[in-house]
Design a protein around this motif. Structure first.
Motif, PDB file in Angstrom:
ATOM      1  N   ARG A 576       6.147 -13.978 -33.625  1.00 40.14           N
ATOM      2  CA  ARG A 576       5.207 -13.402 -33.954  1.00 40.14           C
ATOM      3  C   ARG A 576       4.023 -13.124 -33.982  1.00 40.14           C
ATOM      4  N   ASN A 577       4.165 -12.701 -32.701  1.00 42.12           N
ATOM      5  CA  ASN A 577       3.415 -11.720 -31.839  1.00 42.12           C
ATOM      6  C   ASN A 577       2.498 -12.510 -31.260  1.00 42.12           C
ATOM      7  N   LEU A 578       2.542 -13.701 -31.517  1.00 41.74           N
ATOM      8  CA  LEU A 578       1.719 -14.787 -31.011  1.00 41.74           C
ATOM      9  C   LEU A 578       1.178 -15.016 -29.883  1.00 41.74           C
ATOM     10  N   MET A 598       4.462 -22.062 -36.841  1.00 42.75           N
ATOM     11  CA  MET A 598       5.268 -21.657 -37.796  1.00 42.75           C
ATOM     12  C   MET A 598       5.215 -22.125 -39.297  1.00 42.75           C
TER      13      MET A 598
END
Length: 609
Positions: A576-578, A598
């Motif tokens: 999620r590129n977090l 999420m």
């Protein structure tokens, strides 16, 4: 006064001293009859060599009439020796021949015996000399003088035969017994022949001393058994204790218990019946039975040395009934061999009787039966402890709020703590109180790690405390660190704590960083380098591409499962590129993590236990 002279061939390196003849006759001399008119000859040479002689002119006082020197028969001391070594060597050969010809001992064995029994050889020599002197002074004939004249060797041979011990005395001396003990034991063994006795001793040696005990471990365990015995004992245990005391009195003490040379003489003196036990019909059957119940092949020596009376027991009438009595402590057939090895005295009547008392005591204290069973199996020396001593220790535990099930967990995990001296236990309690821990905290440490309280303050606890302090944990911070992770005191400094600290420093952290991390997360140095520290650090740096400073900020990272929590959550965040801190990523349950990162409430992965 004029003198006559006599020329006598003598060794060149021999000096003579002549004193008054009458004076000489009042002094016993081993070779008096050999020198006749030269009564005070002292030999400086070690060997008489007839080939190396030269005439020596000696003045003979007028008052002394010269008589021709008689040709001495062998029966007078024609056993003329120039030194004691030759005399002893001749005597040893005579004994060797006697053992071989009269007793039936092999040539090699008779040679070993005659070479290893100096006191016996000396006794025979003195007996022959005394009898010769008595015969000479009284005119009475020695028992060997009725026939043809005998040589010195023949006299020793006849004297050994006349002693009537059938070779027992020199043999028993050769295996380590004193001559007085050998004399006493020889009478006890009078019905046996020496060859059968030699076979018996070799078999006993094979059973008791076949295993090497270079470290003195058998003796150390004997000392442990003695120290933890606090009840009145039966005759078998008392006899064993007396045997241990004899070994302890020797140089080297009980550490020599497993040594043939050091302890076998005391073993035979304490248990002479070992030399009378039937090998085929008794000893071998006992050996087979002990193997059958689980005593390993190489452990019989330890078992018998720690409790010699066991080998005398009747299997059907004594051993089997006593083993069955151990079922009361929860022992199964497969446990018997190990119980015997851990506590050989467990088959003595006094220990079995005390077993009933111990079980009743724990039942009254409401300790779960399973805990009692596990404690006795792990440390059966509990059965040699008096009830009064157990009561004292249980009362001290109760003061720290330890009773019933908690008490059961403690004795199952560290049963030897019950056998500790009360004052030593209280010293450990005071040690922790002095560090700033209250009674409740000390009780929780006792419940969690009871083995800590069996350790030495000087050799163990203070040493580990010094290490904790050396990495930057101040005295004010110690109570918190110890309460969170008392396991520090059961970790080895040199093989566990220090190597783990060094690993963290090798990867780039400073000692100050490590100390800070320990203060924040006490169990840090309890983790294995191979299984925890290295793989999790490598994943953090190589895969997650995070700096080591993140570990300093959140050392609890090492407590999470790499496969079940760290990796799954990292891949979710990466997908999620977090980006988030280690604490935000890991310090949430699955529902919280899913809801925050999420947007759902489903479980992601099972948290580690």
């Amino acid at each position: 006064m004029s003198s006559k002279f006599l020329a006598i061939p003598v060794p060149r390196n021999v000096s003579f001293a002549i004193s008054d003849l009458n004076h000489h006759h009042h002094h016993r001399h081993r070779h008096a009859s050999s020198i006749f008119l030269l009564p005070a000859i002292f030999f400086n040479s070690k060997k008489w060599s007839p080939a190396c002689t030269s005439p020596l002119i000696l003045p003979i006082p007028r008052k002394i009439a010269l008589h021709p020197l008689p040709s001495l028969p062998p029966s007078s001391s024609s056993s003329f020796f120039c030194n004691e070594e030759e005399e002893e060597e001749t005597a040893r050969e005579a004994v060797r021949q006697y053992l071989e010809q009269e007793v039936g001992v092999s040539k090699d064995e008779s040679l070993r015996i005659s070479s290893s029994s100096p006191k016996y050889i000396a006794m025979l020599i003195h007996s022959v000399q005394d009898l010769d002197q008595l015969s000479s002074s009284s005119g009475e004939l020695a028992f060997w003088s009725s026939g043809a004249p005998l040589s010195f060797m023949d006299k020793i041979y006849q004297m050994a035969k006349r002693k009537g011990d059938k070779g027992m005395l020199p043999y028993l001396e050769s295996i380590g017994l004193t001559l007085s003990s050998a004399s006493h034991l020889a009478r006890y063994l009078s019905s046996r022949t020496l060859p059968t006795l030699i076979h018996q001793v070799k078999y006993v040696k094979e059973i008791f001393f076949s295993d090497s005990d270079d470290q003195g471990l058998i003796g150390k365990y004997a000392r442990t058994m003695m120290m933890n015995l606090s009840i009145s004992v039966d005759e078998d245990v008392q006899q064993t204790l007396s045997f241990f005391e004899k070994i302890q009195a020797r140089r080297g003490g009980l550490n020599l218990l497993g040594s043939w040379d050091a302890s076998f003489p005391q073993l035979i003196e304490s248990f002479p019946g070992l030399l009378q036990l039937p090998i085929e019909s008794h000893v071998k059957l006992m050996v087979e039975f002990l193997h059958h119940i689980g005593v390993p092949e190489g452990c019989l020596g330890k078992l018998f040395l720690l409790f010699p009376p066991l080998i005398f027991y009747d299997i059907e009438k004594e051993v089997k009934p006593r083993l069955l009595a151990l079922r009361k402590v929860g022992a199964e057939d497969t446990d018997f061999g190990m119980l015997l090895l851990k506590y050989p005295w467990i088959l003595s009547t006094s220990i079995l009787e005390n077993c009933e008392n111990v079980l009743d005591f724990f039942d009254k204290e409401k300790v779960p039966q399973d805990s009692v069973t596990n404690a006795i199996k792990f440390w059966p020396l509990l059965l040699g402890c008096s009830i009064n001593k157990l009561k004292v220790m249980v009362e001290h535990f109760s003061e720290l709020h330890i009773a019933n099930k908690k008490l059961g967990r403690i004795i199952a995990r560290s049963p030897r703590l019950l056998l500790q001296k009360p004052e030593e236990f209280l010293e450990v309690v005071l040690f922790f109180k002095d560090l700033g821990l209250d009674k409740a905290s000390v009780g929780r440490i006792l419940a969690r790690r009871p083995e800590i309280f069996a350790g030495s303050i000087e050799e163990t606890l203070k040493r580990k405390l010094a290490f904790i302090s050396s990495i930057g944990v101040s005295r004010n911070q110690l109570p918190r660190v110890i309460k969170k992770y008392p396991d520090f005191f059961v970790c080895d400094v040199d093989r566990a704590l220090r190597p783990r600290m060094m690993y963290l420093m090798q990867i780039g952290l400073s000692k100050k960083d490590v100390g800070f991390m320990v203060r924040r997360f006490s169990p840090l140095l309890g983790y294995s380098i191979k299984n925890v520290l290295r793989p999790k650090t490598q994943f953090l740096v190589d895969v997650m591409e995070k700096p080591l400073s993140d570990l300093v900020d959140y050392p609890r990272y090492f407590s999470y499962s790499l496969e079940k929590k760290i990796k799954p959550r990292f891949w979710v965040l990466k997908g999620r590129n977090l980006e988030c801190s280690l604490k935000d990523m890991l310090n949430k349950n699955d529902e919280e993590f899913a809801a925050e990162f999420m947007g759902v409430g489903r479980r992601l992965a099972s948290p580690i236990e």
